[in-house]
Write a protein that holds these residues in place. Sequence first.
Motif, PDB file in Angstrom:
ATOM      1  N   VAL A 288       0.873  -0.746  -0.253  1.00 41.34           N
ATOM      2  CA  VAL A 288       0.011  -0.069   0.016  1.00 41.34           C
ATOM      3  C   VAL A 288       0.915   0.819   0.191  1.00 41.34           C
ATOM      4  O   VAL A 288       0.520   1.956  -0.816  1.00 41.34           O
ATOM      5  CB  VAL A 288      -0.723  -0.104   1.364  1.00 41.34           C
ATOM      6  N   ILE A 289       1.701   1.363   0.688  1.00 34.89           N
ATOM      7  CA  ILE A 289       2.649   2.441   0.544  1.00 34.89           C
ATOM      8  C   ILE A 289       3.552   2.441  -0.872  1.00 34.89           C
ATOM      9  O   ILE A 289       3.666   3.578  -1.123  1.00 34.89           O
ATOM     10  CB  ILE A 289       3.868   2.343   1.845  1.00 34.89           C
ATOM     11  N   LEU A 290       3.719   1.547  -1.291  1.00 31.03           N
ATOM     12  CA  LEU A 290       4.630   1.459  -2.475  1.00 31.03           C
ATOM     13  C   LEU A 290       3.604   2.230  -3.640  1.00 31.03           C
ATOM     14  O   LEU A 290       3.593   2.926  -4.832  1.00 31.03           O
ATOM     15  CB  LEU A 290       4.841   0.431  -3.403  1.00 31.03           C
ATOM     16  N   ALA A 291       2.530   1.839  -3.577  1.00 31.89           N
ATOM     17  CA  ALA A 291       0.498   2.257  -4.125  1.00 31.89           C
ATOM     18  C   ALA A 291       0.395   3.888  -4.383  1.00 31.89           C
ATOM     19  O   ALA A 291       0.053   4.622  -5.196  1.00 31.89           O
ATOM     20  CB  ALA A 291      -0.051   1.164  -3.896  1.00 31.89           C
ATOM     21  N   LEU A 292       0.554   4.336  -3.549  1.00 31.70           N
ATOM     22  CA  LEU A 292       0.305   5.234  -2.593  1.00 31.70           C
ATOM     23  C   LEU A 292       1.192   6.730  -3.612  1.00 31.70           C
ATOM     24  O   LEU A 292       0.737   7.521  -3.981  1.00 31.70           O
ATOM     25  CB  LEU A 292       0.864   6.466  -1.488  1.00 31.70           C
ATOM     26  N   TYR A 293       2.668   6.110  -4.307  1.00 27.82           N
ATOM     27  CA  TYR A 293       3.231   7.268  -4.984  1.00 27.82           C
ATOM     28  C   TYR A 293       2.675   6.915  -6.886  1.00 27.82           C
ATOM     29  O   TYR A 293       3.728   7.892  -7.160  1.00 27.82           O
ATOM     30  CB  TYR A 293       4.795   7.017  -4.679  1.00 27.82           C
ATOM     31  N   GLN A 294       1.750   6.516  -6.911  1.00 28.32           N
ATOM     32  CA  GLN A 294       1.684   5.754  -8.228  1.00 28.32           C
ATOM     33  C   GLN A 294       1.002   6.455  -8.647  1.00 28.32           C
ATOM     34  O   GLN A 294       0.027   7.075  -8.776  1.00 28.32           O
ATOM     35  CB  GLN A 294       1.233   3.535  -8.589  1.00 28.32           C
ATOM     36  N   TRP A 295       1.024   7.212 -10.299  1.00 28.13           N
ATOM     37  CA  TRP A 295       0.060   7.799 -11.230  1.00 28.13           C
ATOM     38  C   TRP A 295      -0.377   6.935 -12.769  1.00 28.13           C
ATOM     39  O   TRP A 295      -0.723   7.622 -12.850  1.00 28.13           O
ATOM     40  CB  TRP A 295       1.238   9.242 -11.923  1.00 28.13           C
ATOM     41  N   ASP A 296       0.370   5.705 -12.505  1.00 30.12           N
ATOM     42  CA  ASP A 296      -0.576   4.897 -13.814  1.00 30.12           C
ATOM     43  C   ASP A 296      -0.852   3.980 -13.107  1.00 30.12           C
ATOM     44  O   ASP A 296      -1.178   3.058 -11.950  1.00 30.12           O
ATOM     45  CB  ASP A 296       1.116   4.236 -14.192  1.00 30.12           C
ATOM     46  N   TYR A 297      -2.344   4.091 -13.594  1.00 30.97           N
ATOM     47  CA  TYR A 297      -3.533   3.594 -13.438  1.00 30.97           C
ATOM     48  C   TYR A 297      -3.607   2.097 -12.965  1.00 30.97           C
ATOM     49  O   TYR A 297      -3.811   1.287 -11.492  1.00 30.97           O
ATOM     50  CB  TYR A 297      -4.985   3.597 -14.089  1.00 30.97           C
ATOM     51  N   LYS A 298      -2.731   1.093 -13.686  1.00 29.54           N
ATOM     52  CA  LYS A 298      -2.738   0.036 -13.648  1.00 29.54           C
ATOM     53  C   LYS A 298      -1.464  -0.681 -12.709  1.00 29.54           C
ATOM     54  O   LYS A 298      -1.840  -1.673 -11.711  1.00 29.54           O
ATOM     55  CB  LYS A 298      -2.869  -0.413 -15.086  1.00 29.54           C
ATOM     56  N   ARG A 299      -0.357  -0.252 -13.445  1.00 29.65           N
ATOM     57  CA  ARG A 299       0.508  -0.216 -11.716  1.00 29.65           C
ATOM     58  C   ARG A 299       0.217   0.471 -10.312  1.00 29.65           C
ATOM     59  O   ARG A 299      -0.071  -0.984  -9.895  1.00 29.65           O
ATOM     60  CB  ARG A 299       1.697   0.808 -11.954  1.00 29.65           C
ATOM     61  N   LEU A 300      -0.887   1.338 -10.207  1.00 23.59           N
ATOM     62  CA  LEU A 300      -1.567   1.508  -8.827  1.00 23.59           C
ATOM     63  C   LEU A 300      -2.145   0.168  -8.405  1.00 23.59           C
ATOM     64  O   LEU A 300      -2.261  -0.414  -6.791  1.00 23.59           O
ATOM     65  CB  LEU A 300      -2.007   2.985  -8.644  1.00 23.59           C
ATOM     66  N   LEU A 301      -2.949  -0.064  -9.137  1.00 22.31           N
ATOM     67  CA  LEU A 301      -3.885  -1.426  -8.553  1.00 22.31           C
ATOM     68  C   LEU A 301      -3.252  -2.696  -8.804  1.00 22.31           C
ATOM     69  O   LEU A 301      -3.219  -3.341  -7.468  1.00 22.31           O
ATOM     70  CB  LEU A 301      -5.064  -1.323 -10.005  1.00 22.31           C
ATOM     71  N   ALA A 302      -1.810  -2.630  -9.674  1.00 25.98           N
ATOM     72  CA  ALA A 302      -1.236  -3.658  -8.832  1.00 25.98           C
ATOM     73  C   ALA A 302      -0.417  -3.557  -7.887  1.00 25.98           C
ATOM     74  O   ALA A 302      -0.493  -5.419  -6.916  1.00 25.98           O
ATOM     75  CB  ALA A 302       0.273  -4.409 -10.055  1.00 25.98           C
TER      76      ALA A 302
END
Lengths: 496, 123
Positions: A288-302
């Motif tokens: 979840v911490i790595l997801a917070l920084y993402q701007w790519d939608y699919k990467r965030l979901l991954a």
Amino acid sequence: MTLPLFVVLPLFAAFINTMVGRFLKLFSEVFVNLINFVVLILCIIWIYKINTLNNNIFVYEVGGWKIPYGVALVADPVSVFMLFTVNLVAFLVGIYSVSYIEKYTEKWGFYSLFELMLAGMNGVIISGDIFNIFVFLEIATIASYGLVAFGTQKEELEASFKYMVLGSISTGLILLGIVLIYAYTSTLNLADIASILILSEDKLIIRVIMFIFMIGFVIKAAIVPFHWWLPDAHPSAPAPISAMLSGVLIKTLGVYLIVRLFFNVFPIDEKILKMICYLGTLSMVVGVILALYQWDYKRLLAYHSISQVGYIFLGIGLATPMGILGGIFHLFNHSLFKSLLFLTSGALEYNFGTRNLKEYHNVNRIMPITTFSATIGSFSIAGIPPFNGFWSKLIIIIACLEKRDILLALIAALVSVLTLASFLKVLKYAFYTEQKYNTGPKLLKEVPFFMQFSMLTLAILCFVSGIILYPNIKHIVFDGVIKFITENLYIKFILK
Amino acid sequence: MKKNKKGGWNFVLVYILCLCLCFVGLYGLVMKKNLLKIIISFIIMDNALNLFFIIVGYKKGGSFPVFLKNRPADNIVDPLPQALVLTSIVIGLSITILMVAVALRLYHRYKTFDITKIKELRG
């Protein structure tokens, strides 16, 4: 007697499709979706049937060879539940692909690989023989390598190669575990192995074998120390395949096999289960911490997939009936809302041609149905009360408290809050950003009907499936599952 | 495989060498920077595992399960691992072919096999 059809029908579809699909237009779509529908109906029949059967278990001996010698296919409540989850998602994703896959060439190739992957997953679930499980696992994995590389652009090929390297390490470890267990017990049937291991005195040898298996499955499930292939591989695949990979493949190959082997086959080992529990917690937090920084939608979901599979591991690692109920229920819920979210990301990519969250605009006006389903999916994954994600997370937290593990319960609640924050970002930037005028060259409109249908169905299922916890329905769906995981019924009923 | 008359240690050595070969493959898979070397490491690891599976089939003093008249019990190895290894070899072959195909496509895109230069994906 219809048990082998779960493997036979998708395999049949895959091979017929390679021969006929390339010559006839529309053949692949109609044929494959028909087969998926038939398999889904079979699953629903089996859910009914398994509850009426004597002892709730059905054993099919392939070729008529008796059980310790031949290959057996086994249906018990756990495997029927998993079959239903996998085939439900596969059916909806198959319908979605009809419109989405228009932008790729070689549709028949896509559908053939898709069906091969489905056949592999169904085979893993119903097989009762450890080498047979390995073979089906490889079928599913090799098909998924092909599907990740399907676009054959730079990123897809690179992600596929990374996935292949990690995947081959994991299958190597699983094969090593199988070899060791065959050397130790001289049998391959799961129930037979279990009946030998339960009498054995060498705790250390069994623990080493379990550890080797655990590393193999943890790589397949993308738990934290080995998670880095997933955020590359899952977003690179076409959106329906990302939904399948994140929704069901990592759970079938990782979570289901861990549940099957570590609870039913090996004697229950507290230390290994504790390790699973802590690995799950770690990957919840890191994901979840790595997801917070993402701007790519699919990467965030991954990244959120890593975090949510951590919840499942936490629930299962607690090894109390409540924890296992939470883990299994979260597995089902996650397969619904994560595939829904990946499908919405596919819809956005279909219209805007980009995955960057900052480049979407006016989505809630142009695509109301996508926005609606994405909102429901985000609320489910974040655990907002009436939706299904809330109930499973609540059960997992209650299970932690029951085991007097307040720290784990606090972490689980905190990760849920961070998930909510991350998805509020998605909703704000991707769906509810308004601009005065359309800057795009073409006039955008809502995605085609088939894509809308799949997304809406999954959204409604997300809303409704909290009802499974209502006692009468829970009795039908979950009681058998939990009884088969926690008590040692598997050996008892197969080797009568 | 003939029965080893010198004692147990030689036989244990075979297992250990086999596992060493497996770790050589694993080392190459993780540390090498060239796509082709990675593929070769995978082949080494896969073959080491298959070899290990074959060796496991040897049971000390194992003999036929069924005796014929007029024929003394002779040594035999467990035939099942050999059948399973055939399947495992085919699986390894298919993964190898897929890896080579992807590596070739990557070469067409990047004109290099060096993985330090192939990095579109980050974060």
